[in-house]
Scaffold this active site. Structure first.
Site, PDB file in Angstrom:
ATOM      1  N   ASP A 145     145.837 -14.296  74.351  1.00 10.69           N
ATOM      2  CA  ASP A 145     146.607 -14.278  73.044  1.00 10.69           C
ATOM      3  C   ASP A 145     147.640 -15.681  73.030  1.00 10.69           C
ATOM      4  OD1 ASP A 145     148.000 -13.618  70.518  1.00 10.69           O
ATOM      5  OD2 ASP A 145     146.800 -11.605  70.892  1.00 10.69           O
TER       6      ASP A 145
ATOM      7  N   SER B 143     144.319  -7.204  64.534  1.00 13.15           N
ATOM      8  CA  SER B 143     145.054  -7.703  65.830  1.00 13.15           C
ATOM      9  C   SER B 143     146.252  -6.382  66.262  1.00 13.15           C
ATOM     10  CB  SER B 143     146.129  -8.818  65.800  1.00 13.15           C
ATOM     11  OG  SER B 143     145.200  -9.935  65.617  1.00 13.15           O
TER      12      SER B 143
ATOM     13  N   HIS C  32     152.487 -13.837  67.953  1.00 14.50           N
ATOM     14  CA  HIS C  32     151.320 -12.889  67.917  1.00 14.50           C
ATOM     15  C   HIS C  32     151.426 -11.891  69.214  1.00 14.50           C
ATOM     16  CE1 HIS C  32     147.285 -11.667  67.631  1.00 14.50           C
ATOM     17  NE2 HIS C  32     147.195 -11.604  66.363  1.00 14.50           N
TER      18      HIS C  32
END
EC number: 3.4.21.-
Length: 408
Positions: free
Chosen positions: A163, A354, A194
Site C-alpha cells: 500500500d 480498500s 491509506h
C-alpha cells in the site's frame, strides 16, 4: 484519498504478432506510462534461460541507443527482473517500439503489457463517524455495538500491507508494525494515510480484526496514492519472498503469513499471474474488488480467481453503492464509513473496497492464529463461515458477509 484509476471495462487486445508474443494494450482509458513495459516469460522457461534472455536484452539494448521522445535523456532498458515461485518470471523496462518488437519475437516470451498507473481504493472521507465494521464481523446480525473475538487470535501471524506504507509509530499498533521495503519513493513513511488506515483494520489494537498480528509495510504507492503496475509487482515479489522465509520458500512460513492489496487498476494478466504465484506459494491474499460499481472481472488483481476478492457492504447489510461486484467476488465485508488509524496518532473514517479487504485479511490472520490452515484455501473457510446477509449483492454475486465464528 482515492484508489484506482477507474477500472473501466476493458478487454486486453492483442496488437501483434503472428509469430511472436502478443503485445497487450490496456485500452484507451487506462493510464499508461510512456515507453514502460512488463515482459512476461513462458512458464516453462528455466532460470538459466531467463538469465540468458536478460543478457540478450542488455546486449541488444546497448547496441542501439534509445532516447525518450522530445528528450536527450536515454531510455533505461531493463530495470527489474521478477521471479515469483517457479511459475512467474518477468521483467520491466523502458524500450522503444522497435526494441519491444524484437523482444516480442523472442521464443521465450509469453506476452508483453504496457505498464499502467495503479491507485489506492478508498473513495470518500468523513470525520468523526463511529465505526461499525468490527461489531459486524463478530456478530451474526447487524446493528450490534460490541466486537466479540478471541484475544489470542492473530498472534504469531505476519500481515504484509502492500500500500502507501504504515505509520509504524502509531500507538494503536503497539510496536507490532515495522517497515519492510519501499518501491516508489525515498520516504519511508506513510505520507498518504491509506496504508495506515488499512493496517489499522487488519491489526490495530483498537480498530483491528486480528489484534495480535504483526504488520509489515510494503510501500508501492506514493503520497497521492498512486504507483505503477510494475512497482506493485515488485512489492508483491518482495513480500512473497519474505513471507516464504526470506526467499527460501517453506510452506510453514508461508502458511503463517497473509497479504492485503487495497489497490488495483485495469485488468492486467501480468498482475494476475503474480498474484497466482503468491497463492501457489501457500500465502493467503485479500484484495479490493474496486470502487466503480461494475463487474470486478475488469480489474486486477481482483479478477485473479486464486486470491480472495472482497466487495464492500454498508451498515444495513446492503451492497455499498460504489462497490464492484460479479462472479469473481468471493465475499463481502464492511467498507462504508470505516474508522481506523490515521498517521500521527489520529483516526480517520473512510469508505471503499480498500476498507473491506483488510477486514478479510485480518480475519485470515485471526483464523490462522486459532489454528486454521493458511494459504489460498483459507478463502473457502471464510466463505463457509460467512452469513447470507447481503441485500441485492449485484448480478451473479455472492451474498456472503464475513463472520469470525464468535458464536454471537
Amino acid at each position: 484519498m482515492g484508489f484506482i484509476t477507474k477500472a473501466i471495462p476493458i478487454v486486453l487486445a492483442a496488437l501483434s504478432t503472428v509469430d511472436g508474443a502478443k503485445i497487450l494494450e490496456a485500452g484507451p482509458h487506462a493510464e499508461t506510462i510512456p515507453n514502460k513495459y512488463i515482459v512476461v516469460m513462458k512458464q516453462d522457461v528455466s532460470h538459466e534461460a531467463f538469465n540468458a534472455h536478460a543478457t540478450w536484452v542488455g546486449n541488444n539494448f546497448s547496441r542501439r541507443p534509445m532516447r525518450r521522445g522530445g528528450s536527450f535523456k536515454p531510455m533505461a532498458g531493463m530495470q527489474h527482473k521478477f521471479s515469483l515461485g517457479g511459475t512467474f518470471k518477468a521483467y520491466t523496462g523502458e524500450f522503444d517500439e522497435a526494441m519491444i518488437k524484437d523482444i516480442s519475437n523472442h521464443d521465450d516470451v509469453d506476452f508483453i503489457e504496457r505498464d499502467t498507473v495503479v491507485k489506492a481504493t478508498a473513495i470518500t472521507q468523513q470525520d468523526n463517524v463511529p465505526s461499525w465494521g468490527l461489531a459486524r464481523v463478530g456478530s451474526k446480525e447487524a446493528g450490534g455495538s460490541t466486537y466479540y473475538y478471541d484475544d489470542t487470535a492473530g498472534k504469531g501471524v505476519t500481515a504484509y500491507i502492500i500500500d502507501t506504507g504504515i505509520d509504524i509509530h502509531h500507538g494503536d499498533f503497539g510496536g507490532r508494525a515495522k517497515w519492510g521495503k519501499n518501491f516508489v519513493d525515498k520516504m519511508d513513511e506513510d505520507c498518504n494515510g491509506h496504508g495506515s488506515h488499512v493496517a489499522g483494520t487488519v491489526g490495530g489494537t483498537k480498530f483491528g480484526v486480528a489484534k495480535g498480528v504483526n504488520l509489515v509495510a510494503v510501500k508501492v504507492l506514493d503520497c497521492e496514492g498512486s504507483g505503477s503496475n510494475s512497482g506493485v509487482i515488485m512489492g508483491m515479489e518482495w513480500a512473497m519472498k519474505e513471507a516464504s522465509g526470506g526467499g527460501n520458500s517453506t510452506a510453514k512460513a508461508a502458511g503463517k503469513s497473509v497479504m492485503n492489496m487495497s489497490l488495483g487498476g485495469p485488468r492486467s494478466e501480468a498482475s494476475n499471474k503474480a498474484a497466482k504465484a503468491i497463492a501457489d506459494a501457500g500465502i493467503f491474499m485479500a484484495v479490493a474488488a474496486g470502487n466503480d460499481n461494475m463487474d470486478a472481472q475488469h480489474s486486477s488483481p481482483a479478477s485473479e480467481p486464486s486470491i480472495c476478492t472482497v466487495a464492500a457492504s454498508s451498515e444495513d447489510d446492503s451492497k455499498a453503492d460504489f462497490s464492484n461486484y460479479g462472479a469473481v467476488v468471493d465475499i463481502y465485508a464492511p467498507g462504508n464509513e470505516i474508522t481506523s488509524v490515521k498517521p500521527g496518532n489520529g483516526t480517520d473514517t473512510l469508505s471503499g473496497t480498500s476498507m473491506a479487504s483488510p477486514h478479510v485479511c485480518g480475519l485470515g490472520a485471526y483464523l490462522i492464529g486459532l489454528g486454521k490452515e493458511g494459504g489460498p484455501g483459507l478463502c473457502d473457510t471464510i466463505k463457509e463461515m460467512a452469513t447470507d446477509a447481503i441485500k441485492n449483492p449485484g448480478e451473479g454475486t455472492t451474498g456472503k458477509l464475513i463472520y469470525n465464528g464468535s458464536g454471537k
